[in-house]
Design an enzyme around this catalytic site. Sequence first.
Site, mmCIF file in Angstrom:
data_model
loop_
_atom_site.group_PDB
_atom_site.id
_atom_site.type_symbol
_atom_site.label_atom_id
_atom_site.label_comp_id
_atom_site.label_asym_id
_atom_site.label_seq_id
_atom_site.Cartn_x
_atom_site.Cartn_y
_atom_site.Cartn_z
ATOM 1 N N PHE A 125 40.594 45.346 45.947
ATOM 2 C CA PHE A 125 39.726 45.577 45.264
ATOM 3 C C PHE A 125 38.383 44.615 46.002
ATOM 4 C CE2 PHE A 125 37.090 43.355 41.268
ATOM 5 C CZ PHE A 125 36.690 45.065 41.020
ATOM 6 N N ASP A 194 47.916 40.058 42.929
ATOM 7 C CA ASP A 194 46.322 40.583 41.644
ATOM 8 C C ASP A 194 46.783 41.423 40.077
ATOM 9 O OD1 ASP A 194 43.968 41.103 39.898
ATOM 10 O OD2 ASP A 194 42.852 41.108 42.172
ATOM 11 N N TYR A 219 39.540 40.490 30.385
ATOM 12 C CA TYR A 219 38.579 41.419 29.804
ATOM 13 C C TYR A 219 38.767 42.935 29.814
ATOM 14 C CZ TYR A 219 36.212 41.737 34.657
ATOM 15 O OH TYR A 219 36.086 41.774 36.245
ATOM 16 N N LYS A 220 40.309 43.090 30.806
ATOM 17 C CA LYS A 220 40.518 44.040 30.685
ATOM 18 C C LYS A 220 41.819 44.358 29.746
ATOM 19 C CE LYS A 220 39.641 44.697 35.712
ATOM 20 N NZ LYS A 220 40.033 44.160 36.841
ATOM 21 N N ARG A 366 38.224 58.049 37.055
ATOM 22 C CA ARG A 366 38.846 57.128 36.555
ATOM 23 C C ARG A 366 39.043 57.326 35.158
ATOM 24 N NH1 ARG A 366 39.650 50.952 37.883
ATOM 25 N NH2 ARG A 366 37.958 51.067 36.618
#
Length: 407
Positions: A125, A194, A219-220, A366
Amino acid sequence: MTPEQRALEFDAADPLARYRAHFTLPEGVVYLDGNSLGALPKATPAALARVVEQEWGEGLIRSWNSAGWFEAARRIGSKIAPLIGAAPNEVVACDTVSVNLFKLIAAALAMRPGRKVILSEPGNFPTDIYMVQGLERQGLATRRLAPREEITAALDDDVALLMLTHAHYKTGELFDMAALTEAAHAAGAFVLWDLSHSTGALPVDLNGVGADFATGCGYKYLNGGPGAPAFAYVAERHHADLEQPLTGWFGHARPFAFSDDYEAAPGIEQMQCGTSPILGLTALEVGVDLIAEIGIGRLHGKSQALSEFFLECLMALDVQLDLISPPASGARGSHISFRHPDAYAICQALIARGVIGDFRDPDVLRLGFAPAYLRFADIAAAARHLADVLESGEWQRDEFSQRAAVT
Ligand SMILES: *Cc1c(COP(=O)(O)O)cnc(C)c1O
Protein backbone atom coordinates in the site's frame (compact mmCIF):
# COMPACT_ATOMS: atom_id res chain seq x y z
CA MET A 1 -30.93 -23.81 -9.50
CA THR A 2 -30.20 -20.20 -10.41
CA PRO A 3 -27.67 -18.20 -8.35
CA GLU A 4 -30.60 -16.25 -6.90
CA GLN A 5 -32.31 -19.44 -5.69
CA ARG A 6 -29.13 -20.76 -4.12
CA ALA A 7 -28.61 -17.39 -2.42
CA LEU A 8 -32.04 -17.61 -0.79
CA GLU A 9 -31.13 -20.98 0.69
CA PHE A 10 -27.77 -19.73 1.98
CA ASP A 11 -29.38 -16.63 3.51
CA ALA A 12 -32.02 -18.70 5.26
CA ALA A 13 -29.28 -20.83 6.86
CA ASP A 14 -26.91 -17.93 7.66
CA PRO A 15 -26.38 -17.51 11.44
CA LEU A 16 -25.16 -13.93 10.88
CA ALA A 17 -28.16 -12.85 8.77
CA ARG A 18 -29.72 -10.87 11.63
CA TYR A 19 -26.71 -8.55 11.94
CA ARG A 20 -27.51 -6.77 8.68
CA ALA A 21 -30.30 -5.00 10.56
CA HIS A 22 -27.61 -3.41 12.78
CA PHE A 23 -26.34 -1.38 9.80
CA THR A 24 -27.75 1.43 7.69
CA LEU A 25 -27.60 0.42 4.03
CA PRO A 26 -29.46 2.35 1.35
CA GLU A 27 -32.28 0.62 -0.51
CA GLY A 28 -31.19 -0.76 -3.88
CA VAL A 29 -27.46 -0.68 -3.12
CA VAL A 30 -25.20 -3.73 -3.07
CA TYR A 31 -22.24 -2.50 -1.07
CA LEU A 32 -19.01 -4.25 -2.05
CA ASP A 33 -16.65 -1.61 -0.66
CA GLY A 34 -16.78 -2.26 3.08
CA ASN A 35 -13.06 -3.02 2.79
CA SER A 36 -12.49 0.66 1.98
CA LEU A 37 -15.17 2.40 4.07
CA GLY A 38 -17.23 0.15 6.33
CA ALA A 39 -21.01 0.72 6.51
CA LEU A 40 -22.65 2.85 9.21
CA PRO A 41 -23.78 0.93 12.32
CA LYS A 42 -27.32 2.00 13.27
CA ALA A 43 -26.19 2.72 16.83
CA THR A 44 -23.53 5.25 15.75
CA PRO A 45 -25.66 8.41 15.25
CA ALA A 46 -27.21 8.10 18.73
CA ALA A 47 -23.81 7.44 20.33
CA LEU A 48 -22.40 10.54 18.63
CA ALA A 49 -25.43 12.61 19.61
CA ARG A 50 -25.02 11.52 23.24
CA VAL A 51 -21.36 12.47 23.32
CA VAL A 52 -21.94 15.79 21.55
CA GLU A 53 -25.08 16.91 23.37
CA GLN A 54 -24.59 15.52 26.87
CA GLU A 55 -20.90 14.81 27.40
CA TRP A 56 -19.59 17.80 25.46
CA GLY A 57 -22.61 20.12 25.65
CA GLU A 58 -23.47 19.61 29.31
CA GLY A 59 -20.43 17.95 30.83
CA LEU A 60 -17.92 20.22 29.09
CA ILE A 61 -14.35 19.65 30.24
CA ARG A 62 -15.53 17.56 33.19
CA SER A 63 -16.23 14.74 30.73
CA TRP A 64 -12.52 13.96 30.41
CA ASN A 65 -12.92 12.38 33.83
CA SER A 66 -16.63 11.69 34.23
CA ALA A 67 -17.41 10.28 30.76
CA GLY A 68 -14.31 8.12 30.31
CA TRP A 69 -12.77 10.29 27.58
CA PHE A 70 -9.26 10.08 28.97
CA GLU A 71 -9.25 6.26 28.91
CA ALA A 72 -11.10 5.92 25.58
CA ALA A 73 -8.01 5.24 23.45
CA ARG A 74 -6.84 2.47 25.82
CA ARG A 75 -10.34 1.08 26.34
CA ILE A 76 -11.02 0.74 22.61
CA GLY A 77 -7.53 -0.67 22.05
CA SER A 78 -8.24 -3.37 24.60
CA LYS A 79 -11.44 -4.27 22.71
CA ILE A 80 -9.56 -4.50 19.39
CA ALA A 81 -6.88 -6.69 21.01
CA PRO A 82 -8.78 -10.03 20.96
CA LEU A 83 -9.58 -9.53 17.26
CA ILE A 84 -5.86 -9.57 16.45
CA GLY A 85 -4.50 -12.04 18.99
CA ALA A 86 -3.06 -9.38 21.29
CA ALA A 87 -3.32 -8.85 25.04
CA PRO A 88 -5.56 -5.95 26.15
CA ASN A 89 -2.57 -3.89 27.33
CA GLU A 90 -0.81 -4.14 23.94
CA VAL A 91 -3.16 -2.09 21.73
CA VAL A 92 -4.19 1.57 21.70
CA ALA A 93 -6.54 3.38 19.30
CA CYS A 94 -4.79 6.49 17.98
CA ASP A 95 -3.79 8.56 14.95
CA THR A 96 -3.93 7.18 11.40
CA VAL A 97 -2.23 4.08 10.03
CA SER A 98 0.30 6.35 8.30
CA VAL A 99 1.28 8.12 11.52
CA ASN A 100 1.39 4.86 13.47
CA LEU A 101 3.68 3.41 10.80
CA PHE A 102 6.03 6.35 11.25
CA LYS A 103 6.12 5.93 15.02
CA LEU A 104 6.59 2.16 14.88
CA ILE A 105 9.23 2.18 12.12
CA ALA A 106 11.23 4.85 13.94
CA ALA A 107 10.89 2.94 17.22
CA ALA A 108 12.17 -0.25 15.58
CA LEU A 109 15.14 1.64 14.12
CA ALA A 110 16.02 3.03 17.54
CA MET A 111 15.95 -0.49 18.98
CA ARG A 112 18.28 -1.89 16.30
CA PRO A 113 21.29 0.47 16.33
CA GLY A 114 23.65 -0.16 13.40
CA ARG A 115 20.85 -1.38 11.13
CA LYS A 116 18.94 0.97 8.84
CA VAL A 117 17.15 -1.14 6.25
CA ILE A 118 13.36 -1.32 6.27
CA LEU A 119 12.37 -4.26 4.08
CA SER A 120 8.99 -4.37 2.33
CA GLU A 121 7.55 -5.50 -0.99
CA PRO A 122 7.04 -3.40 -4.13
CA GLY A 123 3.34 -2.74 -4.60
CA ASN A 124 2.65 -2.62 -0.87
CA PHE A 125 0.00 0.00 0.00
CA PRO A 126 1.51 3.37 -1.04
CA THR A 127 1.40 5.09 2.36
CA ASP A 128 3.41 2.26 3.92
CA ILE A 129 6.22 2.76 1.43
CA TYR A 130 5.97 6.56 1.51
CA MET A 131 6.40 6.62 5.28
CA VAL A 132 9.70 4.74 4.90
CA GLN A 133 10.78 7.28 2.28
CA GLY A 134 10.11 10.12 4.72
CA LEU A 135 12.43 8.52 7.26
CA GLU A 136 14.94 7.86 4.49
CA ARG A 137 15.00 11.58 3.64
CA GLN A 138 15.87 12.31 7.25
CA GLY A 139 18.80 9.91 6.97
CA LEU A 140 17.29 7.48 9.47
CA ALA A 141 16.25 4.60 7.21
CA THR A 142 17.12 2.85 3.97
CA ARG A 143 14.27 1.47 1.92
CA ARG A 144 14.59 -2.02 0.42
CA LEU A 145 11.80 -3.64 -1.62
CA ALA A 146 11.85 -7.33 -2.52
CA PRO A 147 9.14 -9.29 -4.37
CA ARG A 148 7.33 -11.64 -2.01
CA GLU A 149 9.16 -14.78 -3.13
CA GLU A 150 12.49 -13.07 -2.43
CA ILE A 151 11.72 -11.53 0.95
CA THR A 152 13.36 -14.25 3.02
CA ALA A 153 16.53 -14.04 0.93
CA ALA A 154 16.59 -10.24 1.34
CA LEU A 155 16.66 -10.51 5.15
CA ASP A 156 20.34 -9.88 5.80
CA ASP A 157 22.00 -8.33 8.84
CA ASP A 158 21.38 -4.77 7.66
CA VAL A 159 17.63 -5.20 8.05
CA ALA A 160 16.18 -3.54 11.15
CA LEU A 161 12.53 -4.17 10.31
CA LEU A 162 10.42 -6.29 7.98
CA MET A 163 7.24 -4.30 7.27
CA LEU A 164 4.44 -6.05 5.39
CA THR A 165 0.69 -5.81 4.87
CA HIS A 166 -0.98 -9.07 5.88
CA ALA A 167 -3.77 -8.99 3.24
CA HIS A 168 -2.68 -7.19 0.07
CA TYR A 169 -4.90 -4.21 -0.71
CA LYS A 170 -5.24 -5.11 -4.38
CA THR A 171 -5.09 -8.90 -4.64
CA GLY A 172 -6.11 -9.83 -1.10
CA GLU A 173 -3.24 -12.34 -1.04
CA LEU A 174 -2.20 -13.23 2.52
CA PHE A 175 1.32 -13.47 3.83
CA ASP A 176 2.20 -16.38 6.08
CA MET A 177 2.61 -14.28 9.23
CA ALA A 178 4.13 -17.07 11.31
CA ALA A 179 6.79 -18.04 8.77
CA LEU A 180 7.82 -14.48 7.91
CA THR A 181 7.90 -13.35 11.53
CA GLU A 182 10.16 -16.29 12.30
CA ALA A 183 12.40 -15.54 9.31
CA ALA A 184 12.72 -11.87 10.33
CA HIS A 185 13.62 -12.81 13.89
CA ALA A 186 16.16 -15.38 12.68
CA ALA A 187 17.85 -12.52 10.78
CA GLY A 188 17.84 -10.31 13.87
CA ALA A 189 15.13 -8.01 12.52
CA PHE A 190 11.81 -6.92 13.98
CA VAL A 191 8.54 -7.31 12.15
CA LEU A 192 5.69 -4.82 11.69
CA TRP A 193 2.37 -6.08 10.31
CA ASP A 194 -0.12 -3.73 8.66
CA LEU A 195 -3.49 -5.32 9.41
CA SER A 196 -5.64 -2.74 7.59
CA HIS A 197 -7.37 -5.30 5.36
CA SER A 198 -7.47 -8.03 8.02
CA THR A 199 -8.83 -6.54 11.24
CA GLY A 200 -12.51 -7.33 11.62
CA ALA A 201 -12.64 -9.74 8.67
CA LEU A 202 -10.27 -12.55 9.56
CA PRO A 203 -8.55 -13.78 12.68
CA VAL A 204 -4.95 -12.70 13.28
CA ASP A 205 -2.72 -14.11 16.03
CA LEU A 206 -0.04 -11.50 16.75
CA ASN A 207 1.05 -13.06 20.03
CA GLY A 208 0.86 -16.56 18.61
CA VAL A 209 3.33 -15.71 15.83
CA GLY A 210 5.50 -13.56 18.14
CA ALA A 211 4.99 -10.32 16.20
CA ASP A 212 6.74 -7.18 17.44
CA PHE A 213 4.63 -4.34 16.05
CA ALA A 214 1.36 -3.88 14.16
CA THR A 215 -1.09 -1.24 13.08
CA GLY A 216 -4.45 -1.31 11.32
CA CYS A 217 -7.38 0.67 10.13
CA GLY A 218 -10.54 1.75 11.98
CA TYR A 219 -12.69 2.73 9.01
CA LYS A 220 -12.61 -0.50 6.98
CA TYR A 221 -13.96 -3.71 8.53
CA LEU A 222 -14.24 -2.08 11.97
CA ASN A 223 -16.87 0.34 10.65
CA GLY A 224 -15.55 3.33 12.59
CA GLY A 225 -16.53 5.93 9.95
CA PRO A 226 -14.56 8.06 7.48
CA GLY A 227 -11.13 8.90 8.89
CA ALA A 228 -11.73 6.88 12.07
CA PRO A 229 -8.70 6.55 14.35
CA ALA A 230 -6.39 3.61 13.62
CA PHE A 231 -4.70 1.40 16.22
CA ALA A 232 -1.15 0.53 17.19
CA TYR A 233 0.13 -2.72 18.73
CA VAL A 234 3.46 -3.20 20.49
CA ALA A 235 4.30 -6.58 22.06
CA GLU A 236 4.52 -6.20 25.84
CA ARG A 237 8.13 -7.42 25.88
CA HIS A 238 9.13 -4.22 24.02
CA HIS A 239 7.25 -1.70 26.15
CA ALA A 240 10.22 -0.95 28.43
CA ASP A 241 12.66 -0.29 25.55
CA LEU A 242 10.32 1.47 23.17
CA GLU A 243 11.44 4.85 21.85
CA GLN A 244 8.50 6.36 20.08
CA PRO A 245 9.66 9.57 18.32
CA LEU A 246 6.42 11.61 18.46
CA THR A 247 6.84 12.44 22.12
CA GLY A 248 3.60 14.31 22.69
CA TRP A 249 2.01 14.83 26.05
CA PHE A 250 -0.58 12.06 25.72
CA GLY A 251 2.29 9.54 25.65
CA HIS A 252 3.80 11.00 28.81
CA ALA A 253 3.80 9.03 32.06
CA ARG A 254 2.03 11.96 33.81
CA PRO A 255 0.59 14.38 31.23
CA PHE A 256 -0.98 16.53 33.91
CA ALA A 257 2.24 17.00 35.86
CA PHE A 258 3.10 19.56 33.12
CA SER A 259 6.79 18.80 33.52
CA ASP A 260 9.41 20.28 31.14
CA ASP A 261 10.86 16.82 30.56
CA TYR A 262 9.37 14.02 28.56
CA GLU A 263 9.04 10.71 30.33
CA ALA A 264 7.33 7.96 28.35
CA ALA A 265 4.37 6.22 29.92
CA PRO A 266 5.37 2.68 30.85
CA GLY A 267 2.75 0.85 28.79
CA ILE A 268 1.10 1.07 25.37
CA GLU A 269 -0.19 4.61 26.25
CA GLN A 270 3.25 5.83 25.14
CA MET A 271 2.19 5.24 21.51
CA GLN A 272 -0.20 8.19 21.80
CA CYS A 273 0.93 11.65 20.81
CA GLY A 274 -1.70 14.39 21.18
CA THR A 275 -5.23 14.68 22.53
CA SER A 276 -7.56 11.79 21.68
CA PRO A 277 -10.21 12.58 19.01
CA ILE A 278 -13.23 11.74 21.15
CA LEU A 279 -15.88 12.02 18.43
CA GLY A 280 -13.91 9.72 16.14
CA LEU A 281 -13.24 7.27 18.96
CA THR A 282 -16.94 7.24 19.88
CA ALA A 283 -17.93 6.09 16.40
CA LEU A 284 -15.06 3.61 16.28
CA GLU A 285 -16.11 2.04 19.57
CA VAL A 286 -19.61 1.32 18.25
CA GLY A 287 -18.13 -0.48 15.25
CA VAL A 288 -15.62 -2.42 17.33
CA ASP A 289 -18.28 -3.51 19.84
CA LEU A 290 -20.48 -4.79 17.03
CA ILE A 291 -17.68 -6.72 15.31
CA ALA A 292 -16.59 -8.21 18.64
CA GLU A 293 -20.17 -9.27 19.37
CA ILE A 294 -20.56 -11.04 16.02
CA GLY A 295 -17.24 -12.78 16.58
CA ILE A 296 -14.19 -12.88 14.35
CA GLY A 297 -14.39 -16.65 13.72
CA ARG A 298 -17.93 -16.44 12.40
CA LEU A 299 -17.11 -13.34 10.36
CA HIS A 300 -14.20 -15.12 8.72
CA GLY A 301 -16.34 -18.16 7.88
CA LYS A 302 -18.96 -16.01 6.24
CA SER A 303 -16.40 -13.88 4.41
CA GLN A 304 -15.00 -17.01 2.79
CA ALA A 305 -18.46 -18.35 1.95
CA LEU A 306 -19.47 -15.03 0.32
CA SER A 307 -16.45 -14.75 -1.95
CA GLU A 308 -16.59 -18.44 -2.88
CA PHE A 309 -20.25 -18.02 -3.77
CA PHE A 310 -19.46 -14.97 -5.90
CA LEU A 311 -16.92 -16.92 -7.97
CA GLU A 312 -19.43 -19.76 -8.26
CA CYS A 313 -22.07 -17.32 -9.57
CA LEU A 314 -19.64 -15.96 -12.17
CA MET A 315 -19.02 -19.51 -13.38
CA ALA A 316 -22.73 -20.25 -13.53
CA LEU A 317 -23.29 -17.04 -15.52
CA ASP A 318 -20.35 -17.83 -17.78
CA VAL A 319 -18.43 -14.65 -16.95
CA GLN A 320 -14.78 -14.82 -17.96
CA LEU A 321 -12.63 -12.39 -16.00
CA ASP A 322 -8.97 -12.44 -15.08
CA LEU A 323 -8.91 -13.17 -11.31
CA ILE A 324 -5.74 -11.78 -9.73
CA SER A 325 -6.62 -12.92 -6.20
CA PRO A 326 -5.66 -16.36 -4.91
CA PRO A 327 -8.37 -18.79 -6.08
CA ALA A 328 -8.49 -20.51 -2.65
CA SER A 329 -10.41 -18.48 -0.06
CA GLY A 330 -7.99 -19.58 2.68
CA ALA A 331 -5.15 -17.78 0.89
CA ARG A 332 -6.84 -14.38 0.66
CA GLY A 333 -8.48 -11.69 2.77
CA SER A 334 -12.10 -10.60 2.35
CA HIS A 335 -11.93 -9.00 -1.11
CA ILE A 336 -11.21 -10.27 -4.60
CA SER A 337 -9.92 -8.45 -7.64
CA PHE A 338 -10.02 -8.84 -11.38
CA ARG A 339 -7.76 -7.34 -14.00
CA HIS A 340 -9.39 -5.77 -17.06
CA PRO A 341 -8.09 -2.96 -19.32
CA ASP A 342 -11.42 -1.17 -18.85
CA ALA A 343 -11.80 -1.88 -15.15
CA TYR A 344 -12.53 1.78 -14.40
CA ALA A 345 -15.50 2.02 -16.79
CA ILE A 346 -16.85 -1.37 -15.69
CA CYS A 347 -16.69 -0.24 -12.08
CA GLN A 348 -18.57 2.97 -12.93
CA ALA A 349 -21.24 1.06 -14.86
CA LEU A 350 -21.72 -1.21 -11.83
CA ILE A 351 -22.01 1.79 -9.51
CA ALA A 352 -24.69 3.25 -11.81
CA ARG A 353 -26.60 0.01 -11.20
CA GLY A 354 -26.17 0.34 -7.43
CA VAL A 355 -23.35 -2.20 -7.12
CA ILE A 356 -20.58 -0.28 -5.34
CA GLY A 357 -17.12 -1.75 -5.68
CA ASP A 358 -13.94 0.11 -6.45
CA PHE A 359 -11.20 0.57 -8.99
CA ARG A 360 -7.52 0.43 -8.22
CA ASP A 361 -5.16 1.98 -10.70
CA PRO A 362 -4.32 1.02 -13.41
CA ASP A 363 -6.62 -1.90 -14.30
CA VAL A 364 -8.06 -3.55 -11.20
CA LEU A 365 -11.73 -4.03 -10.30
CA ARG A 366 -11.88 -4.75 -6.56
CA LEU A 367 -14.94 -6.18 -4.82
CA GLY A 368 -15.07 -6.47 -1.04
CA PHE A 369 -17.23 -8.92 0.88
CA ALA A 370 -17.76 -7.41 4.32
CA PRO A 371 -19.25 -10.36 6.22
CA ALA A 372 -21.08 -8.40 8.92
CA TYR A 373 -23.84 -7.07 6.68
CA LEU A 374 -23.85 -8.64 3.21
CA ARG A 375 -26.45 -11.19 2.17
CA PHE A 376 -25.86 -14.02 -0.27
CA ALA A 377 -28.68 -12.41 -2.28
CA ASP A 378 -26.47 -9.32 -2.66
CA ILE A 379 -23.71 -11.50 -4.04
CA ALA A 380 -25.99 -13.15 -6.59
CA ALA A 381 -27.33 -9.73 -7.64
CA ALA A 382 -23.81 -8.31 -8.00
CA ALA A 383 -22.71 -11.26 -10.16
CA ARG A 384 -25.82 -10.87 -12.34
CA HIS A 385 -25.17 -7.12 -12.81
CA LEU A 386 -21.52 -7.74 -13.65
CA ALA A 387 -22.51 -10.36 -16.23
CA ASP A 388 -25.07 -7.94 -17.76
CA VAL A 389 -22.63 -5.01 -17.84
CA LEU A 390 -20.00 -7.09 -19.62
CA GLU A 391 -22.37 -8.79 -22.03
CA SER A 392 -24.24 -5.62 -23.04
CA GLY A 393 -21.08 -3.53 -23.37
CA GLU A 394 -22.89 -0.92 -21.29
CA TRP A 395 -19.57 0.09 -19.65
CA GLN A 396 -18.47 1.59 -23.00
CA ARG A 397 -20.79 4.57 -22.55
CA ASP A 398 -18.83 7.86 -22.42
CA GLU A 399 -20.06 8.84 -18.97
CA PHE A 400 -18.37 5.80 -17.40
CA SER A 401 -14.85 6.82 -18.39
CA GLN A 402 -14.80 10.21 -16.59
CA ARG A 403 -12.35 9.92 -13.69
CA ALA A 404 -13.25 11.33 -10.26
CA ALA A 405 -10.68 12.47 -7.69
CA VAL A 406 -11.28 9.54 -5.31
CA THR A 407 -11.55 6.13 -6.98
C1 LIG B 1 -6.32 1.63 4.20
C2 LIG B 1 -4.88 1.39 4.42
C3 LIG B 1 -4.08 2.34 5.06
C4 LIG B 1 -4.68 3.66 5.49
O1 LIG B 1 -3.79 4.53 6.07
P1 LIG B 1 -4.33 5.87 6.76
O2 LIG B 1 -3.12 6.59 7.13
O3 LIG B 1 -5.13 5.46 7.96
O4 LIG B 1 -5.17 6.59 5.75
C5 LIG B 1 -2.75 2.04 5.27
N1 LIG B 1 -2.22 0.85 4.87
C6 LIG B 1 -2.98 -0.09 4.23
C7 LIG B 1 -2.38 -1.39 3.83
C8 LIG B 1 -4.32 0.17 3.98
O5 LIG B 1 -5.05 -0.73 3.34
